[in-house]
Design a protein around this motif. Structure first.
Motif, PDB file in Angstrom:
ATOM      1  N   ARG A  29      67.003   1.595   1.801  1.00 55.87           N
ATOM      2  CA  ARG A  29      66.275   0.398   2.197  1.00 55.87           C
ATOM      3  C   ARG A  29      65.839  -0.345   0.926  1.00 55.87           C
ATOM      4  O   ARG A  29      65.079   0.191   0.126  1.00 55.87           O
ATOM      5  N   ASP A  30      66.340  -1.557   0.746  1.00 58.82           N
ATOM      6  CA  ASP A  30      65.998  -2.364  -0.426  1.00 58.82           C
ATOM      7  C   ASP A  30      65.618  -3.757   0.072  1.00 58.82           C
ATOM      8  O   ASP A  30      66.450  -4.663   0.159  1.00 58.82           O
ATOM      9  N   LEU A  31      64.363  -3.941   0.406  1.00 54.11           N
ATOM     10  CA  LEU A  31      63.901  -5.180   1.028  1.00 54.11           C
ATOM     11  C   LEU A  31      64.063  -6.383   0.106  1.00 54.11           C
ATOM     12  O   LEU A  31      64.447  -7.475   0.555  1.00 54.11           O
ATOM     13  N   ALA A  32      63.792  -6.188  -1.183  1.00 54.56           N
ATOM     14  CA  ALA A  32      63.907  -7.311  -2.117  1.00 54.56           C
ATOM     15  C   ALA A  32      65.356  -7.754  -2.251  1.00 54.56           C
ATOM     16  O   ALA A  32      65.650  -8.958  -2.286  1.00 54.56           O
ATOM     17  N   ALA A  33      66.298  -6.795  -2.323  1.00 54.08           N
ATOM     18  CA  ALA A  33      67.710  -7.142  -2.459  1.00 54.08           C
ATOM     19  C   ALA A  33      68.230  -7.823  -1.195  1.00 54.08           C
ATOM     20  O   ALA A  33      69.051  -8.748  -1.262  1.00 54.08           O
ATOM     21  N   VAL A  34      67.757  -7.371  -0.035  1.00 57.46           N
ATOM     22  CA  VAL A  34      68.175  -8.006   1.217  1.00 57.46           C
ATOM     23  C   VAL A  34      67.622  -9.415   1.313  1.00 57.46           C
ATOM     24  O   VAL A  34      68.321 -10.355   1.737  1.00 57.46           O
ATOM     25  N   ALA A  35      66.367  -9.625   0.921  1.00 51.17           N
ATOM     26  CA  ALA A  35      65.778 -10.966   0.961  1.00 51.17           C
ATOM     27  C   ALA A  35      66.509 -11.920   0.032  1.00 51.17           C
ATOM     28  O   ALA A  35      66.786 -13.083   0.385  1.00 51.17           O
ATOM     29  N   LEU A  36      66.862 -11.455  -1.159  1.00 49.49           N
ATOM     30  CA  LEU A  36      67.611 -12.302  -2.088  1.00 49.49           C
ATOM     31  C   LEU A  36      69.012 -12.568  -1.542  1.00 49.49           C
ATOM     32  O   LEU A  36      69.548 -13.682  -1.678  1.00 49.49           O
ATOM     33  N   GLY A  37      69.600 -11.575  -0.897  1.00 55.42           N
ATOM     34  CA  GLY A  37      70.922 -11.766  -0.312  1.00 55.42           C
ATOM     35  C   GLY A  37      70.925 -12.831   0.767  1.00 55.42           C
ATOM     36  O   GLY A  37      71.902 -13.591   0.911  1.00 55.42           O
ATOM     37  N   GLN A  38      69.854 -12.933   1.536  1.00 57.04           N
ATOM     38  CA  GLN A  38      69.760 -13.966   2.555  1.00 57.04           C
ATOM     39  C   GLN A  38      69.722 -15.361   1.923  1.00 57.04           C
ATOM     40  O   GLN A  38      70.297 -16.309   2.477  1.00 57.04           O
ATOM     41  N   ARG A  39      69.085 -15.472   0.781  1.00 60.71           N
ATOM     42  CA  ARG A  39      69.033 -16.764   0.084  1.00 60.71           C
ATOM     43  C   ARG A  39      70.369 -17.114  -0.567  1.00 60.71           C
ATOM     44  O   ARG A  39      70.728 -18.287  -0.696  1.00 60.71           O
ATOM     45  N   LEU A  40      71.112 -16.087  -0.981  1.00 56.09           N
ATOM     46  CA  LEU A  40      72.377 -16.322  -1.688  1.00 56.09           C
ATOM     47  C   LEU A  40      73.581 -16.444  -0.745  1.00 56.09           C
ATOM     48  O   LEU A  40      74.671 -16.800  -1.198  1.00 56.09           O
ATOM     49  N   ALA A  41      73.385 -16.149   0.526  1.00 54.44           N
ATOM     50  CA  ALA A  41      74.527 -16.111   1.449  1.00 54.44           C
ATOM     51  C   ALA A  41      75.317 -17.405   1.457  1.00 54.44           C
ATOM     52  O   ALA A  41      76.556 -17.392   1.537  1.00 54.44           O
ATOM     53  N   ASP A  42      74.652 -18.557   1.380  1.00 51.11           N
ATOM     54  CA  ASP A  42      75.347 -19.846   1.399  1.00 51.11           C
ATOM     55  C   ASP A  42      75.828 -20.275   0.020  1.00 51.11           C
ATOM     56  O   ASP A  42      76.655 -21.189  -0.095  1.00 51.11           O
ATOM     57  N   ILE A  43      75.324 -19.634  -1.022  1.00 54.98           N
ATOM     58  CA  ILE A  43      75.663 -20.036  -2.390  1.00 54.98           C
ATOM     59  C   ILE A  43      76.879 -19.280  -2.907  1.00 54.98           C
ATOM     60  O   ILE A  43      77.717 -19.847  -3.629  1.00 54.98           O
ATOM     61  N   LEU A  44      77.027 -18.032  -2.536  1.00 52.13           N
ATOM     62  CA  LEU A  44      78.075 -17.186  -3.100  1.00 52.13           C
ATOM     63  C   LEU A  44      79.481 -17.739  -2.921  1.00 52.13           C
ATOM     64  O   LEU A  44      80.302 -17.628  -3.845  1.00 52.13           O
ATOM     65  N   PRO A  45      79.825 -18.321  -1.770  1.00 55.60           N
ATOM     66  CA  PRO A  45      81.194 -18.851  -1.660  1.00 55.60           C
ATOM     67  C   PRO A  45      81.516 -19.920  -2.702  1.00 55.60           C
ATOM     68  O   PRO A  45      82.691 -20.151  -3.014  1.00 55.60           O
ATOM     69  N   ARG A  46      80.512 -20.608  -3.254  1.00 57.42           N
ATOM     70  CA  ARG A  46      80.756 -21.665  -4.230  1.00 57.42           C
ATOM     71  C   ARG A  46      80.748 -21.148  -5.662  1.00 57.42           C
ATOM     72  O   ARG A  46      81.039 -21.903  -6.596  1.00 57.42           O
ATOM     73  N   LEU A  47      80.367 -19.910  -5.817  1.00 55.00           N
ATOM     74  CA  LEU A  47      80.263 -19.375  -7.172  1.00 55.00           C
ATOM     75  C   LEU A  47      81.628 -18.979  -7.719  1.00 55.00           C
ATOM     76  O   LEU A  47      82.487 -18.468  -7.009  1.00 55.00           O
ATOM     77  N   ARG A  48      81.786 -19.179  -9.006  1.00 54.09           N
ATOM     78  CA  ARG A  48      82.966 -18.693  -9.730  1.00 54.09           C
ATOM     79  C   ARG A  48      82.444 -18.090 -11.026  1.00 54.09           C
ATOM     80  O   ARG A  48      81.574 -18.675 -11.693  1.00 54.09           O
ATOM     81  N   GLY A  49      82.952 -16.954 -11.407  1.00 56.95           N
ATOM     82  CA  GLY A  49      82.511 -16.353 -12.662  1.00 56.95           C
ATOM     83  C   GLY A  49      81.780 -15.047 -12.412  1.00 56.95           C
ATOM     84  O   GLY A  49      81.852 -14.440 -11.341  1.00 56.95           O
TER      85      GLY A  49
END
Length: 318
Positions: A292-312
């Motif tokens: 259980r990693d609540l901080a990592a899950v919360a950050l993942g929810q914020r990054l869910a829409d950003i990751l497809p646009r990331l390169r690198g």
């Protein structure tokens, strides 16, 4: 009845009195003659005379000098205290920045954000993962050892505790955790978001991976110490262990002092199944931990829409 003459009666009284004085003198250790030492009075005489307890104790005979010290029983040593746990892991907790700033950091300096568990363990990905390394206490068995930073530190912490509490412990095999960026990992259904780890058992022989644990080969003491350290670390959601191995661990736990036994919500029972430890087929050769990693899950929810646009780069340095 014939009367006793007064002179004879008086002589008898004098004789009896003299005998009594002599007996008392002997019992008190007084010499019968100045030039002769009287024998010491036995302890039983002192007790019959109503001597005080401290006097009777002083008169008690000492143990024979030829009796070895080991023959004299000593007080039983108290049970050793439980080995103290490792320090708790400090969890990084920070509020993610606004979307624009979050995108810039994720692309340019992902290490500033930490780890993110995106989606779910069965349909997800990993951002900013940390790779578990071989060490003095750990051997990598799987080809994919990436997880959130909290997951990796939790495994390392538990192994450190076992090795400190049980010196000369063999190294522990750790199997798959996740790919560097998560996603599907054959043949696992989970292991996709950096929160799952396959961990080996401790055996009575040398370090072994993927061997069925039995009553003959399982090191129940070390294995239970490992499981307990993971649970007490506070970041475990559930642990899958085959019921046959659960019974071996429960048999060992039953031998521990009552204060060292786990709470009732750890092992399943006929009336309670949603416990921390659960049965799952295929886990007699290793056990599976869902962290259980609540901080990592919360950050993942914020990054869910950003990751497809990331390169690198999306990896945080160790």
């Amino acid at each position: 009845m014939r009367s006793v003459p007064p002179r004879a009666l008086g002589s008898a009284i004098v004789i009896v009195a003299a005998a009594s004085i002599a007996v008392v003198a002997v019992q008190r250790g007084a010499p019968s003659r100045p030039d002769e030492q009287a024998p010491a009075a036995p302890v039983t005489s002192a007790l019959r005379m109503g001597a005080l307890p401290e006097v009777a104790s002083a008169l008690a005979p000492a143990p024979p000098s030829d009796v070895p010290a080991a023959a004299i029983p000593a007080e039983a040593p108290s049970a050793p205290a439980r080995c103290p746990p490792e320090p708790a892991i400090v969890v990084r907790a920070s509020e993610p920045p606004p979307a624009a700033e979050l995108f810039r950091l994720a692309k340019e300096t992902p290490e500033a954000l930490g780890s993110a568990s995106v989606g779910s363990p069965t349909r997800g990905s990993l951002f900013g993962g940390v790779e578990l390394q071989d060490s003095e206490g750990i051997l990598r068995a799987g080809g994919y050892g990436w997880g959130t930073e909290l997951v990796i530190r939790s495994i390392e912490r538990a192994v450190r505790e076992v090795r400190r509490c049980f010196p000369d412990s063999p190294r522990l095999y750790v199997g798959d955790i996740a790919r560097e960026r998560g996603g599907w990992l054959k043949p696992h259904r989970s292991h996709q978001s950096g929160l799952d780890a396959d961990i080996g058992y401790y055996y009575k022989s040398q370090a072994t991976w993927y061997q069925r644990a039995t009553a003959q080969n399982l090191d129940a003491a070390r294995t239970w110490a490992l499981v307990r350290a993971l649970i007490e670390g506070g970041h475990v959601e559930m642990i899958f262990i085959d019921v046959s191995v659960q019974r071996l661990l429960q048999a060992y736990v039953a031998t521990l002092p009552e204060g060292e036994r786990p709470p009732e919500d750890v092992f399943p029972s006929p009336t309670k199944r949603d416990t921390i430890i659960r049965h799952a087929w295929g886990h007699a050769t290793h056990f599976h931990v869902r962290f259980r990693d609540l901080a990592a899950v919360a950050l993942g929810q914020r990054l869910a829409d950003i990751l497809p646009r990331l390169r690198g780069a999306r990896r945080a340095p160790r």
